[in-house]
Design an enzyme around this catalytic site. Structure first.
Site, PDB file in Angstrom:
ATOM      1  N   GLY A 104       0.834  -1.199   0.000  1.00  0.00           N
ATOM      2  CA  GLY A 104       0.000   0.000   0.000  1.00  0.00           C
ATOM      3  C   GLY A 104       0.866   1.246   0.000  1.00  0.00           C
TER       4      GLY A 104
ATOM      5  CG  HIS B 125       0.445   6.889   5.484  1.00  0.00           C
ATOM      6  ND1 HIS B 125       1.609   7.383   6.033  1.00  0.00           N
ATOM      7  CD2 HIS B 125       0.662   5.563   5.272  1.00  0.00           C
ATOM      8  CE1 HIS B 125       2.481   6.389   6.144  1.00  0.00           C
ATOM      9  NE2 HIS B 125       1.938   5.272   5.691  1.00  0.00           N
TER      10      HIS B 125
ATOM     11  CG  HIS C  23      -0.446   1.405   7.398  1.00  0.00           C
ATOM     12  ND1 HIS C  23       0.531   0.966   8.270  1.00  0.00           N
ATOM     13  CD2 HIS C  23       0.193   2.201   6.497  1.00  0.00           C
ATOM     14  CE1 HIS C  23       1.702   1.486   7.908  1.00  0.00           C
ATOM     15  NE2 HIS C  23       1.530   2.232   6.836  1.00  0.00           N
ATOM     16  CD  GLU C  24      -1.157   2.599   2.867  1.00  0.00           C
ATOM     17  OE1 GLU C  24      -0.709   3.755   2.769  1.00  0.00           O
ATOM     18  OE2 GLU C  24      -0.410   1.617   3.054  1.00  0.00           O
TER      19      GLU C  24
ATOM     20  CB  CYS D 130       5.347   2.284   7.176  1.00  0.00           C
ATOM     21  SG  CYS D 130       4.857   3.778   6.299  1.00  0.00           S
ATOM     22  CG  LEU D 131       6.703   0.981   1.153  1.00  0.00           C
ATOM     23  CD1 LEU D 131       6.323   1.201  -0.307  1.00  0.00           C
ATOM     24  CD2 LEU D 131       7.687  -0.167   1.275  1.00  0.00           C
TER      25      LEU D 131
ATOM     26  CD  GLN E 249       3.433   5.837   2.558  1.00  0.00           C
ATOM     27  OE1 GLN E 249       2.436   5.293   2.119  1.00  0.00           O
ATOM     28  NE2 GLN E 249       4.452   5.164   3.061  1.00  0.00           N
TER      29      GLN E 249
HETATM   30 CO    CO Z   1       2.767   3.403   5.576  1.00  0.00          CO
END
Ligand code: CO
Length: 200
Positions: free
Chosen positions: A50, A144, A140-141, A98-99, A55
């Site tokens: 995701g 963000h 989670h997204e 998380c990236l 991000q």
């Molecule tokens: Co993330």
């Protein structure tokens, strides 16, 4: 804006865009569609499932998900625009990463089942009941887009190691900034506001 031909890049903690709460999108244009494709590509490049718009330093309320993380699984690609949680039930713990915070993996408690509302890029309403990994990724997204990171959900007792890593990244970031390799928070916010005014 001269951003039209610029490539998106993945930003990492503690870049200020990760703390930016984005506003709903009112317009999906060809440039945004191009950026959505780039978001999928960056997500696959980093083996993610995701990726949220902030991000990649964009102030828009959208995220992409592909739980297979496999670029050949096009049918599994999901784009959620202006996503909301209408109803939630149950709760369960699960591991997340998380990236934007590479190498940190922690247990996070999330709602187990969700009823969600969002829009596809061509304006179709998405009203689903979801659970399992999709519900976890969705929460989670969505966090963000509100400027919230998964490490914010940790109990103080379990966050000691994580805290040390975050502080190290904060030190590195402020050093990079003092060398002029990262923009000031004011400059970051000014750019986000400018992009935001185009579509929200
Ligand atoms: Co993330």
């Amino acid at each position: 804006m001269s951003d039209v031909n610029s490539k998106l890049t993945l930003i990492r903690y503690p870049h200020p865009s990760l703390r930016y709460r984005s506003k709903p999108i009112r317009r999906v244009d060809s440039e945004l569609l191009l950026w959505i494709r780039e978001m999928f590509q960056l997500m696959y490049d980093h083996n993610g499932v995701g990726l949220a718009a902030n991000q990649v330093d964009l102030p828009y309320r959208l995220f992409v998900i592909n739980l297979t993380s496999d670029p050949s699984e096009k049918a599994e690609e999901l784009v959620f625009i202006n996503p909301e949680i209408i109803r939630r039930s149950g709760s369960e713990e699960g591991e997340e990463g998380c990236l934007s915070l590479p190498d940190i993996r922690v247990q996070v408690r999330r709602s187990k089942e969700l009823e969600i509302l969002a829009y596809s890029p061509n304006g179709e309403e998405i009203r689903w009941r979801i659970n399992g990994l999709l519900a976890r990724a969705f929460q989670h997204e969505l966090d963000h887009l509100n400027g919230v990171l998964f490490v914010d959900h940790l109990a103080p007792s379990e966050s000691l190691n994580v805290r040390a890593t975050l502080e190290e990244w904060e030190r590195e970031y402020s050093m990079a900034r003092s060398r002029g390799q990262q923009p000031s928070t004011e400059d970051v916010i000014a750019r986000l506001k400018e992009l935001e005014a185009l579509r929200t």
